[in-house]
Design a protein around this motif. Structure first.
Motif, PDB file in Angstrom:
ATOM      1  N   ARG A 110       0.842  -1.188   0.000  1.00 21.72           N
ATOM      2  CA  ARG A 110       0.000   0.000   0.000  1.00 21.72           C
ATOM      3  C   ARG A 110       0.884   1.247   0.000  1.00 21.72           C
ATOM      4  NH1 ARG A 110      -3.959   2.796   4.497  1.00 21.72           N
ATOM      5  NH2 ARG A 110      -4.842   4.294   3.022  1.00 21.72           N
TER       6      ARG A 110
ATOM      7  N   THR B 179       0.988   6.550  -5.159  1.00 17.01           N
ATOM      8  CA  THR B 179       1.649   5.261  -5.391  1.00 17.01           C
ATOM      9  C   THR B 179       2.951   5.444  -6.163  1.00 17.01           C
ATOM     10  OG1 THR B 179       0.110   4.981  -7.244  1.00 17.01           O
ATOM     11  CG2 THR B 179      -0.350   3.735  -5.236  1.00 17.01           C
TER      12      THR B 179
ATOM     13  N   HIS C 117      -3.302   0.204  -3.878  1.00 18.57           N
ATOM     14  CA  HIS C 117      -4.169   0.861  -2.900  1.00 18.57           C
ATOM     15  C   HIS C 117      -4.791  -0.165  -1.963  1.00 18.57           C
ATOM     16  CE1 HIS C 117      -3.929   4.514  -5.463  1.00 18.57           C
ATOM     17  NE2 HIS C 117      -3.798   3.596  -6.402  1.00 18.57           N
ATOM     18  N   ARG C 118      -5.276   0.319  -0.824  1.00 18.59           N
ATOM     19  CA  ARG C 118      -5.828  -0.619   0.174  1.00 18.59           C
ATOM     20  C   ARG C 118      -6.999  -1.413  -0.391  1.00 18.59           C
ATOM     21  NH1 ARG C 118      -7.911   4.033   4.328  1.00 18.59           N
ATOM     22  NH2 ARG C 118      -9.053   5.263   2.812  1.00 18.59           N
ATOM     23  N   GLU C 119      -7.787  -0.779  -1.288  1.00 15.18           N
ATOM     24  CA  GLU C 119      -8.935  -1.492  -1.843  1.00 15.18           C
ATOM     25  C   GLU C 119      -8.503  -2.717  -2.644  1.00 15.18           C
ATOM     26  OE1 GLU C 119     -10.069   2.961  -1.785  1.00 15.18           O
ATOM     27  OE2 GLU C 119      -8.310   1.739  -2.236  1.00 15.18           O
TER      28      GLU C 119
ATOM     29  N   ILE D 190      -5.569  -4.420  -2.254  1.00 14.14           N
ATOM     30  CA  ILE D 190      -5.014  -5.429  -1.342  1.00 14.14           C
ATOM     31  C   ILE D 190      -6.147  -6.116  -0.584  1.00 14.14           C
ATOM     32  CG2 ILE D 190      -3.408  -5.863   0.553  1.00 14.14           C
ATOM     33  CD1 ILE D 190      -1.906  -3.341  -0.287  1.00 14.14           C
ATOM     34  N   ARG D 191      -7.158  -5.329  -0.216  1.00 16.12           N
ATOM     35  CA  ARG D 191      -8.307  -5.912   0.494  1.00 16.12           C
ATOM     36  C   ARG D 191      -9.025  -6.933  -0.385  1.00 16.12           C
ATOM     37  NH1 ARG D 191     -11.282  -1.213   2.004  1.00 16.12           N
ATOM     38  NH2 ARG D 191      -9.864  -0.976   3.754  1.00 16.12           N
TER      39      ARG D 191
ATOM     40  N   THR E 175      -8.603 -11.121   6.234  1.00 18.51           N
ATOM     41  CA  THR E 175      -9.015  -9.726   6.314  1.00 18.51           C
ATOM     42  C   THR E 175      -8.171  -9.003   7.351  1.00 18.51           C
ATOM     43  OG1 THR E 175     -10.894  -8.226   6.645  1.00 18.51           O
ATOM     44  CG2 THR E 175     -10.781 -10.131   8.092  1.00 18.51           C
TER      45      THR E 175
ATOM     46  N   LYS F 266      -7.110  -4.585   8.819  1.00 19.12           N
ATOM     47  CA  LYS F 266      -6.869  -3.181   8.527  1.00 19.12           C
ATOM     48  C   LYS F 266      -5.583  -3.111   7.696  1.00 19.12           C
ATOM     49  CE  LYS F 266      -8.970  -1.299  12.716  1.00 19.12           C
ATOM     50  NZ  LYS F 266      -8.724  -0.506  13.953  1.00 19.12           N
ATOM     51  N   LEU F 267      -5.490  -2.098   6.863  1.00 15.97           N
ATOM     52  CA  LEU F 267      -4.326  -1.982   5.982  1.00 15.97           C
ATOM     53  C   LEU F 267      -3.693  -0.609   6.140  1.00 15.97           C
ATOM     54  CD1 LEU F 267      -5.935  -3.687   2.885  1.00 15.97           C
ATOM     55  CD2 LEU F 267      -4.085  -4.627   4.270  1.00 15.97           C
TER      56      LEU F 267
ATOM     57  N   TYR G 225      -0.755   2.444   6.166  1.00 17.21           N
ATOM     58  CA  TYR G 225       0.153   2.903   5.115  1.00 17.21           C
ATOM     59  C   TYR G 225       1.406   2.028   5.025  1.00 17.21           C
ATOM     60  CZ  TYR G 225      -2.516   7.290   4.955  1.00 17.21           C
ATOM     61  OH  TYR G 225      -3.501   8.233   4.819  1.00 17.21           O
TER      62      TYR G 225
ATOM     63  N   CYS H  98       2.994  -4.291   3.558  1.00 15.84           N
ATOM     64  CA  CYS H  98       3.299  -5.082   2.364  1.00 15.84           C
ATOM     65  C   CYS H  98       2.928  -6.537   2.630  1.00 15.84           C
ATOM     66  CB  CYS H  98       4.773  -4.967   1.996  1.00 15.84           C
ATOM     67  SG  CYS H  98       5.216  -5.795   0.454  1.00 15.84           S
TER      68      CYS H  98
END
Length: 251
Positions: A19, A85, A176-178, A180-181, A190, A192-193, A195, A198
């Motif tokens: 992220r 990014t 982005h977190r979306e 990776i999620r 699952t 929290k992600l 900043y 990795c």
């Protein structure tokens, strides 16, 4: 943080998803409002803290690659085309010792801003903008662009994996977190992600994903991941659930 087996079976590929670092609009809304324009407000840059987070994350990833006996010249750095990014990839890539970063528009498609504005209304890259030029003075951007504006996040990842399979190169994808999620969901996990976290995944020929390790940058506050990367079984509190949290790497 070790989660599962990192041994590759026949046809499997290792993938790292990182992220981006701290973004200006989330850290200082007034500062961002003062400089944002109608064309750029969907695409904030990194803060100075975010640049530091990226450099530290790059060092931590380099150490981890060493534990896997993966040479830097056996990796390729792909990056979403947002400013945050691109900045993360530049600072992390320099710390890693990567040779270049490859622009990947599809890796931006997962971001909320890209979905709201539409990728076609956002630039392919920031090559001609002052922040981007300053960012990449010491870090080269490949002339190659992987994929195009019509790519979805999933199709971009699949395309990267297919292109690298013959040469057994390991992709490092700054996104982005979306995104990776979404990949965590495919791996039935699952979390929290924060900043610059990795995550290391293994992708199988049957299109399934397995989460095997998470690199938590030392820049994160203590306790930010109290119950990280739980599986569905762990979340239900069944007897055979096991904690997966271990201390972050020292850099």
């Amino acid at each position: 943080m070790s989660i599962g087996s990192n041994i590759l079976a026949d046809g499997e590929q290792r993938v790292f998803l990182m992220r981006h670092g701290e973004r200006l609009d989330e850290a200082d809304k007034r500062a961002w409002a003062a400089i944002a324009t109608q064309d750029t407000y969907h695409d904030p840059p990194l803060t100075e803290k975010g640049k530091h987070q990226a450099a530290v994350a790059g060092k931590a990833l380099k150490l981890h690659l060493g534990t896997r006996d993966i040479a830097i010249n056996k990796t390729k750095l792909f990056v979403s085309t947002s400013l945050r990014t691109l900045g993360t990839a530049a600072h992390a890539g320099k710390a890693l010792g990567s040779r270049e970063m490859i622009l990947t528009p599809g890796a931006f498609q997962c971001a909320a801003a890209a979905r709201r504005a539409g990728l076609s209304s956002l630039r392919m890259s920031a090559k001609h903008e002052k922040p981007f030029i300053e960012m990449t003075e010491e870090f080269p951007v490949s002339d190659k662009v992987h994929g195009g504006l019509g790519d979805t996040y999933s199709s971009a990842i699949d395309s990267i994996l297919n292109s690298l399979k013959p040469c057994k190169t390991v992709p490092i994808i700054v996104t982005h977190r979306e995104g990776i999620r979404l990949t965590l969901k495919k791996a039935r996990a699952t979390s929290k992600l924060p900043y610059c976290v990795c995550a290391e995944f293994i992708h199988s020929p049957d299109k399934s994903w397995r989460l095997v390790h998470v690199i938590i940058p030392p820049t994160l506050p203590k306790g930010i991941l109290k119950a990280p990367f739980t599986t569905p079984k762990e979340r239900t509190g069944t007897k055979d659930s096991k904690p997966t949290c271990v201390p972050p790497p020292k850099v």
